[in-house]
Design an enzyme around this catalytic site. Structure first.
Site, mmCIF file in Angstrom:
data_model
loop_
_atom_site.group_PDB
_atom_site.id
_atom_site.type_symbol
_atom_site.label_atom_id
_atom_site.label_comp_id
_atom_site.label_asym_id
_atom_site.label_seq_id
_atom_site.Cartn_x
_atom_site.Cartn_y
_atom_site.Cartn_z
ATOM 1 C CG ASP A 276 48.035 -17.982 116.387
ATOM 2 O OD1 ASP A 276 49.097 -17.761 116.984
ATOM 3 O OD2 ASP A 276 47.973 -18.081 115.138
ATOM 4 C CD GLU A 627 59.109 -15.076 101.346
ATOM 5 O OE1 GLU A 627 57.988 -15.307 100.854
ATOM 6 O OE2 GLU A 627 60.145 -15.666 100.978
#
Length: 886
Positions: A276, A627
């Site tokens: 990542d 979000e």
């Protein structure tokens, strides 16, 4: 002048020249010396030859996501960073399907394949078009960091919308078909590389992900966190994994001996692993994992334990790591070989004539076929949660309609995150207006998303002025062919407002859309005094000044960012305003100058509109600005991209209550990426639809459902709880008390729930009552449409273990979405393998043990009412013997 040179065009021409030189160079070399270009050899031989020709430094830099060209070998640069979560992302024009959680709500594995096949067509076409222009940057390649198949174990997680929900079985089945659709089925070539992420045990909280250390039970690993990842390897042949930020059992996931062994030794994974982004930095960054002291040690640890590709900038330290003996060049060769093999499988070292996917025409992008597919997906994703007294569908013979709410006319609520940009997004207000051309359809915002969160819109031209004389509306503009406003502008003029998306077109004549900058300047004269929010949405970077004070600054290569500042402004006063935007070789430059204007009584405007209308459609919910991934949001109910509460924000509930007092026929449509608690609305609003973030055709799909042109059949892929007080702490990774499999309370709406405009009965359940533990068994059931409307039914098969108190309450182990005309029946069949009914065993991992199981088949989870009225049928099955699952 040098300052006005078109840098992006020059870079593109250089890349094209390099490609021609590569062809010339390779053709002039003897075949033995350049064996890696000999297509008659197998890929392993070719890879071995190419890696043997590289220097250590060349190898190391090929392990970065932004891999440079090796000109002496004729290898062009390559950027591994691409996304296609629900359409090709961040590369300009693309078909945008429902967000991943919405696709999961379709409960349709074949549709997942069709969507992924369309996405991979567009990705291939765009890649080859970019390559023809000499463009090889971010979001222009063939290796995609999709799908996100983490378990959405807690509704507070902001990135849960990127997943396929809370069920390992549903997630695995959908992921397998999505991966197959992306990678294709050619025996020699991959269409794209799909990436299963984030491995492993990753699902928030977002602000803690760089330091979090997870210690789940072995039971939860075997039964919840691993099955779908294993299925991606075993059944889909996924060619890439992305390791997670967090630690697992004290080891960073991107430097975990345990996970590397599980992935490669136990599951037989043969592809490559990518970190990542900047996860290797977390190994040594103060305040994060801090398991090593520096980049050299961190990079060596990551590579030694299987992380082949670094999204980030830590791996150049591998040169130091080799010099210090932390790692050997031979170990680096393993990773480099995996990466080169992936590029070979994509056909990057072969003539285009040999690669079948290299000839997909560009006109597949945003094609009519793909638009229809996006509409079908949006329709299928709609979940009808409530429909008292058959409130829906509404009649089209209506005179006036009020479409109200923060998501009624907002494109962000269609596109979610990790998105592309469609040519014609359709909001709910637009979809309903088109559905009812003879009606008076009007829109009102009604409320902001949350009390302390502004609703940003583009600043209109009538309050912007080019100079202090205030004689001309708009802003002066200067466009530069560099990213730092050097020299003379290539183009000077004015723009009425700042609301731009440049896909492949030039911003202005002679200005590259690869690397450029723009400065807008002038004056802002508010017409109302009060507290404003002033801000910018941009992709890549921007700076906003007011009266020479820097008020907003942001830079992101990864996704569009919206940043703002609250300012007290006076009506009629002149404020000098300057916006600087710069585009650093991204593939989708976009910028918008935004505000939230005070002095508006949004609630009263909505109430007045509703009072004048025959029916009211409330479009409420959340926003991808609230979000999402690691966001700079900190307001009541929301923090860092996550939620601290799951209730529908109070400002929206207040609006709904006021509208309901009018007594008008009303429906609430929710657009959001995660489960909400809306207890008052569930009790008082007669009809409710969950629409998720539905993609480009969302508004049309919503209108089709509301007015009866489509019979909804979506099902919830997550549990909707009544309150966060019903579930454990967000940071607790134990599955006890979470998801439909372990939650013992009463939900607001259960996993797998969804209504229809018709009704279905179940009968003739056929299943063996005794089954050997090592054998699969068949289940069939007859499903009859007993209503008056044609429709889809989602047939769900659950297994429970009445004699095992450690087992899940029940587990989904089969589903089929089937179309059944009114009055007709369909037989639906399932085959259940031993692995599907196995449970955790401390010595053997997963075992099928002798004993009883219950098998339920129906349109929802079983309960006493559904079993009694024929919506669910059940059979008891005795398992004989014992079987260790592999």
């Amino acid at each position: 002048m040098v300052d006005s040179l078109n840098i992006g065009q020059i870079r593109g021409k250089i890349n094209i020249i390099i490609s021609f030189l590569m062809i010339f160079f390779l053709s002039s070399c003897n075949q033995e010396k350049m064996a890696f270009m000999d297509t008659s050899l197998d890929n392993e031989e070719r890879v071995k030859d190419l890696v043997s020709r590289m220097t250590l430094e060349e190898k190391v830099f090929q392990m970065l996501h932004e891999a440079p060209a090796i000109e002496r070998l004729g290898i062009p640069e390559y950027n591994w960073w691409n996304e296609c979560l629900h359409g090709v992302a961040r590369a300009g024009l693309a078909t945008v399907f429902p967000q991943a959680i919405g696709m999961a709500a379709m409960w349709d594995d074949q549709m997942m394949f069709d969507i992924a096949d369309a996405i991979s067509d567009e990705a291939r076409a765009k890649h080859h078009d970019f390559a023809k222009q000499g463009k090889r940057g971010m979001s222009q390649g063939l290796t995609f960091w999709t799908p996100n198949i983490n378990i959405f174990r807690d509704p507070r997680w902001g990135r849960g919308m990127e997943t396929y929900g809370e069920c390992p079985y549903l997630t695995g089945e959908l992921a397998v078909n999505f991966i197959r659709g992306l990678q294709g089925d050619h025996p020699d070539y991959l269409k794209l590389v799909a990436t299963a992420k984030h491995f492993a045990v990753h699902s928030g909280p977002e602000p803690d992900r760089h330091s979090f250390n997870v210690h789940p039970s072995q039971r939860d690993l075997v039964e919840t966190y691993y099955p779908h990842f294993k299925k991606a390897v075993k059944e889909a042949g996924v060619y890439s994994f992305m390791c997670a930020y967090n630690r697992l059992f004290d080891e960073p996931c991107c430097g975990s001996e345990y996970l590397n062994s599980l992935l490669r030794d136990e599951w037989g994974f043969e592809g490559y692993v990518v970190s990542d982004c900047w996860a290797i930095l977390d190994f040594y960054n103060p305040g994060d994992h801090e398991v090593v002291e520096n980049a050299a040690q961190a990079s060596a640890l990551a590579v030694r334990f299987g992380t082949d590709l670094n999204c980030g900038s830590s791996y150049p330290a591998l040169l130091e790591a080799v010099a210090n003996g932390y790692i050997t060049e031979e170990e680096i060769d393993v990773s480099v070989s995996r990466l080169i093999l992936a590029r070979m499988k994509l056909g990057m070292f072969d003539p285009p004539s040999m690669v079948p996917f290299a000839h997909i025409p560009y006109d597949v992008v945003d094609s009519e076929l793909h638009r229809k597919l996006a509409l079908e997906a949006a329709r299928k994703s709609m979940v009808l949660l409530k429909n008292d007294n058959n409130t829906l569908p509404f009649s089209k013979n209506v005179s006036s309609v009020a479409v109200i709410g923060p998501n009624a006319h907002n494109v962000d609520a269609l596109l979610a995150n990790y998105n592309g940009y469609p040519s014609e997004p359709i909001t709910p207000y637009q979809g309903i207006s088109r559905k009812l051309p003879s009606a008076n359809v009007k829109y009102a915002l009604g409320s902001r998303y949350a009390e302390e969160f502004p609703y940003m819109t583009v600043i209109p031209s009538h309050i912007l002025f080019t100079d202090e004389t205030l004689s001309e509306n708009g802003l002066q503009s200067e466009y530069f062919n560099n990213i730092d406003f050097r020299g003379n502008p290539e183009f000077s003029g004015f723009d009425p407002k700042v609301d731009f998306q440049w896909w492949t077109n030039s911003p202005k004549p002679g200005v590259s859309n690869d690397e450029f900058s723009v400065r807008w300047s002038g004056y802002l004269v508010p017409d109302v005094s009060g507290k404003y929010a002033l801000g910018v949405e941009g992709f890549s970077g921007f700076r906003l000044y007011l009266d020479d004070e820097l008020i907003v600054e942001n830079f992101s290569l990864y996704h569009s960012m919206t940043d703002f500042k609250f300012m007290q402004l006076e009506a009629g006063k002149k404020y000098k305003i300057v916006l600087e935007f710069y585009q650093d070789n991204n593939t989708h430059p976009m910028v918008r100058l935004l505000w939230d204007k005070p002095g508006q009584n949004l609630k009263q405007e909505a109430i007045e509109l509703a009072a004048q209308s025959d029916l009211v459609i409330l479009c409420m919910g959340l926003s991808p600005l609230l979000e999402g991934e690691e966001m700079a949001v900190d307001i009541p109910g929301f923090f860092g991209g996550d939620r601290t509460d799951i209730v529908l924000p109070a400002i929206q509930t207040d609006l709904v209550k006021a509208i309901m007092e009018l007594g008008k026929p009303t429906v609430m449509v929710l657009l959001n990426g995660s489960a909400l608690a809306f207890n008052w609305e569930a009790d008082n609003v007669p009809a409710i639809i969950e629409a998720w973030y539905p993609g480009q055709a969302g508004g049309q799909a919503i209108a089709d459902v509301l007015f009866g042109d489509y019979n909804p059949a979506g099902r919830l892929p997550v549990t909707f709880y009544k309150s966060i007080n019903q579930i454990p702490d967000f940071s607790d990774y134990s599955m006890d008390g979470r998801t439909y499999r372990y939650f013992k309370g009463e939900p607001l709406y259960e996993f797998g729930f969804g209504l229809s405009y018709t009704t279905f009965d179940y009968s003739e359940l056929n299943i063996d009552t005794q089954v050997m533990a090592d054998e699969s068994f068949d289940v069939s059931v007859l499903v009859t449409n007993t209503g008056s409307m044609d429709g889809d039914e989602v047939v769900q098969l659950y297994v429970s273990y009445p004699d095992n108190h450690m087992a899940p309450i029940r587990s989904l182990q089969g589903f089929r979405r089937v179309f059944i005309p009114a009055g007709e029946s369909r037989e639906v069949k399932f085959n259940i393998s031993p692995d599907q009914i196995g449970l955790f065993h401390p010595e053997h991992g997963k075992v099928v043990s002798a004993g009883k199981i219950h098998v339920y088949v129906g349109g929802k989870q079983p309960d006493s009412i559904s079993l009694k009225n024929g919506n669910v049928v059940m059979s008891k099955v005795e398992i004989l013997g014992e079987f260790i699952c592999r």
